[in-house]
Write an enzyme that holds these catalytic residues in place. Structure first.
Site, short mmCIF file in Angstrom:
data_model
loop_
_atom_site.label_atom_id
_atom_site.label_comp_id
_atom_site.label_asym_id
_atom_site.label_seq_id
_atom_site.Cartn_x
_atom_site.Cartn_y
_atom_site.Cartn_z
N GLU A 1 0.83 -1.21 0.00
CA GLU A 1 0.00 0.00 0.00
C GLU A 1 0.86 1.26 0.00
O GLU A 1 0.55 2.24 -0.67
CB GLU A 1 -0.96 -0.01 1.19
N ASP B 1 2.33 -0.63 -15.78
CA ASP B 1 2.67 -0.08 -14.47
C ASP B 1 3.75 0.99 -14.64
O ASP B 1 4.35 1.41 -13.68
CB ASP B 1 3.13 -1.17 -13.51
ZN LIG Z 1 -2.74 -2.38 -4.50
#
Ligand SMILES: [Zn+2]
Length: 822
Positions: free
Chosen positions: A250, A272
């Site tokens: 996170e 990404d």
């Molecule tokens: Zn994530």
């Protein structure tokens, strides 16, 4: 692997489109269904990160955030483009981020997320972000596990400056929180520009955590929210998310990292934004080992399921890549969204306490053969005065203050430091430093190469490309272990010399390590490359930078190679997995036998004799084209030092020097020049003491008694005359002895075995000066402004022999000879 390269190229082309399509439902394989069953048994859901849904919700409510995200990505891309060195071995200074953990909720949450869990989680973050997680990288190169140069501390002081342990407990009656940010109302964020806020609470049965991307603002909702059951390490932390990787993941989002599969719902079109993570279809939930492929990456080493930005079980997660690292570092650079974290941030320092300063290094500029300019910025004094700052540099990595230092003042702020006395065509490493009472801190390392000795004035009439096609071939180390590629130069002739070689690379990946550019004889088996006649290593990051700048990669051999006829020139690549570099100029060329050779992993060389077997699948022409020049070394003035004067008499002295470098040219004259003014020149009084480098001795004659002289060694080559450091000395004097002085001052005993006494008589209150010289004229005692009748000098530690005691009084001077006999 060549075919992988093609796939990578193809991927670059198709991944231009960006998709933020949300993954809708997870298509469960039977294996995953079993996993679900297992997880339900263990009261754990499939890993579910709410970040992308949270982002979508934010952007739906506030569409201006979409533009903000695009602008953010443009900044990041540009920063990375301009800081390619950070993709490789160049590190920024480590940034330590103060963390506050808000534990919010009922007694269940409070009793679970005890202080020990919090401490465990900080340790895990520091391990993961330092690239120290020991989980397997399977078939991936170990250099794909990057040290992000980020560390975390539990805050030691609150935003108001008072003490804290970094844990903020807020007991509430709310049993379950969600992505609606209520938890951030119950425990308001600490200044998000200075602290990383982690909220630990109960997120219900389907969510492990969620984060806010920096593009949505470094504001009161910026930070991560973690389900308490997946926070920390021990206790009853829920398998398979029991090793703290949820928080690592996170916070990765907080640092602008996206899911590794590109959130494209299983297609291969998402990204990404990282070139060193393989294309991946969808999230992984399984505990894979070894090579694992999917529909988007079908060949070894497969998809990077161990990346922290995947959904794999914690036991599987292992790395951030160099590209992910550099995305993170862009945030903390000047102009980046989290630059404020690095500026006078004392969150990790207890109130009243201090730490080492924080300093960054300025990139080198104004680079010449022998000088360059760098400097730094002391962004925080750590709470204590910065008493020294400057730069240190060396020809090896990570220099410290035990290497060469340039001091540049004190205090905080920017400073400039000039590097001098450098060697031409040499790579240097530089770090800024700053010192306070807590120690010395170093900034990021920067590197540069001095000019000279390379391509300036390259003699293009000697380019050894005559008769060769200006074509090149694909070159890369790969899984079948090609070691080197070389090109045959039939037109090179006996006696010709090579010192500078340029190679045009057109593509580079996997930029860690070094390649070697070499000249070989053609004396190998079947006319293949034989003995290495000369070579020089070059970092793959340099090649990568040259590729990005579309410039030739040049090397300068330390000494010229003299050929005896045709030769080979080529590149040896590091034996790491994955393609590393390509030399490729023209894909339309025709085949030319015996021009291009490659060395296989067994060490044998093979010619490219059939373009159809080129396993790249490219009809590439066969020949690299190093541009080779005769030596064009730039000559600089010599470097030398002056030795101290010895054997000083009334009218003579001995001096000399040491020519430590000829500057690339022949030293045709050297000696010592002197005068009674500072900085004497060779146009004045001087000796001549031979030629070349090394030490020499000079006898200075015709001096005046009792006179102070200045002297410097000099050395001359075609670039001019250089001088060594200035020394000074004073000739002796015995000529003004005054009758009676000799009787007034007694020196005894003579000879002596230890102490020698001087009775100054009536001069005992006259500020007499005493100098003692040994037989070689070396000054061993200086005693000024004496105000006592008898002074004592101990010779116990001096050698046996003659000494001269020189006494200077207002009435004149005497010199007496004494003998020490122990
Ligand atoms: Zn994530």
């Amino acid at each position: 692997m060549r075919k992988i390269l093609l796939l990578l190229l193809a991927w670059f082309v198709v991944s231009g489109g960006i998709s933020y399509a949300q993954r809708t439902a997870v298509k469960l394989t039977p294996q995953k269904q079993n996993k679900v069953a297992q997880d339900i048994t263990q009261n754990a859901p499939l890993r579910k990160c709410g970040t992308m849904e949270y982002l979508a919700k934010q952007e739906a409510e506030n569409p201006s955030l979409i533009q903000s995200r695009l602008d953010f990505e443009e900044f990041t891309e540009n920063w990375i483009k301009n800081n390619q060195e950070y993709l490789n071995n160049e590190n920024k200074a480590v940034v330590t981020i103060p963390v506050v953990v808000h534990v919010v909720g009922t007694a269940t949450v409070q009793n679970f997320a005890i202080d020990a869990r919090v401490t465990e989680q900080i340790t895990i973050l520091n391990t993961d972000y330092a690239g120290q997680n020991t989980h397997s990288m399977a078939s991936f190169a170990t250099n794909l596990k990057a040290n992000t140069e980020l560390q975390f501390c539990l805050a030691q002081r609150k935003p108001d400056g008072t003490a804290t342990n970094g844990i903020n407990r807020v007991t509430t009656t709310t049993s379950t929180y969600s992505t609606n940010n209520l938890v951030k109302t119950h425990a308001p964020a600490w200044d998000p520009t200075k602290y990383m806020n982690i909220w630990v609470c109960n997120l219900g049965t389907s969510l492990c955590g969620y984060a806010q991307f920096p593009s949505s603002g470094i504001n009161s909702t910026y930070g991560v929210v973690i389900h308490y059951n997946y926070f920390g390490l021990t206790g009853s932390t829920g398998y398979p998310y029991n090793l703290g990787a949820t928080t690592t993941h996170e916070i990765g989002h907080c640092f602008n990292l996206y899911h590794i599969w590109g959130d494209d719902g299983g297609s291969c079109s998402g990204t990404d934004y990282c070139t060193d993570t393989p294309n991946q279809a969808d999230a992984n939930y399984d505990q894979w080992t070894g090579v694992h492929t999917d529909a988007c990456t079908t060949t070894s080493p497969g998809i990077m399921y161990m990346n922290f930005m995947d959904y794999s079980p914690d036991i599987t997660m292992s790395n951030f890549t160099p590209n992910q690292k550099v995305r993170i570092q862009a945030l903390f650079a000047s102009g980046g969204a989290l630059y404020s974290m690095t500026q006078n941030n004392l969150g990790c320092v207890p109130p009243g306490g201090t730490s080492v300063p924080t300093v960054t290094t300025t990139a080198a500029s104004a680079i010449t053969n022998t000088t360059a300019t760098s400097g730094g910025n002391v962004t925080a004094d750590g709470g204590a005065t910065v008493t020294a700052r400057g730069i240190c540099f060396a020809t090896t990595q990570n220099p410290t203050t035990s290497n060469t230092v340039v001091n540049s003042g004190t205090g905080t702020g920017t400073f400039t430091s000039n590097l001098t006395g450098l060697t031409l065509a040499t790579t240097y490493y530089v770090r800024a430093f700053a010192t306070n009472t807590n120690g010395t801190a170093y900034g990021n390392q920067v590197t540069f190469t001095t000019t000279g000795g390379t391509t300036t004035g390259c003699d293009t009439t000697n380019l050894m490309t005559s008769g060769l096609p200006w074509y090149s071939f694909a070159c890369g180390n790969n899984s079948y272990g090609d070691l080197a590629k070389a090109n045959y130069y039939a037109s090179s002739t006996s006696g010709q010399t090579i010192q500078d070689i340029g190679v045009d690379f057109i593509y580079a990946v996997g930029t860690t390590g070094t390649a070697t550019i070499s000249v070989w004889s053609n004396a190998g088996a079947n006319g293949s490359p034989g003995t290495v006649l000369g070579s020089k290593t070059v970092t793959l990051s340099t090649i990568s930078t040259d590729v990005n700048n579309a410039t030739t990669t040049w090397i300068h051999l330390s000494s010229p190679v003299t050929l005896s006829g045709p030769c080979y020139v080529g590149v040896t690549l590091p034996t790491v997995a994955g393609d590393t570099a390509v030399i490729l100029a023209d894909t339309s060329a025709t085949f030319s036998y015996n021009v291009a050779w490659e060395q296989w992993d067994g060490g044998l060389w093979y010619t490219f004799n059939d373009p159809n077997v080129d396993s790249w699948g490219i009809a590439a022409a066969l020949g690299i084209y190093p541009i080779i020049c005769d030596p064009t070394t730039t000559v600089t003035v010599p470097t030398l030092t002056t030795s101290a004067a010895t054997t000083i008499t009334n009218t003579t002295a001995t001096c000399g020097g040491n020519v430590t470098s000829d500057g690339g040219g022949t030293v045709t004259a050297r000696g010592v020049c002197w005068g009674t003014s500072t900085n004497p020149l060779v146009t004045g009084l001087h000796t001549t003491n031979g030629t070349g480098t090394g030490t020499f001795t000079s006898n200075l004659t015709g001096l005046t008694t009792n006179t102070t002289y200045f002297a410097r060694a000099y050395a001359t080559n075609s670039a001019g005359t250089a001088y060594g450091n200035q020394i000074t000395f004073t000739t002796t004097s015995v000529g003004i002895d005054v009758t009676g002085l000799d009787q007034a001052i007694k020196i005894y005993p003579n000879p002596s075995s230890s102490n020698v006494y001087i009775n100054l008589g009536k001069y005992s209150i006259e500020n007499v000066n005493v100098y003692v010289y040994d037989a070689l004229g070396k000054e061993i005692i200086v005693d000024k402004k004496i105000n006592s009748e008898i002074v004592t000098y101990n010779f116990t530690n001096q050698s046996n022999g003659l000494y001269f005691i020189y006494v200077s009084t207002p009435d004149g001077n005497i010199v007496k000879k004494i003998s020490i006999n122990k």
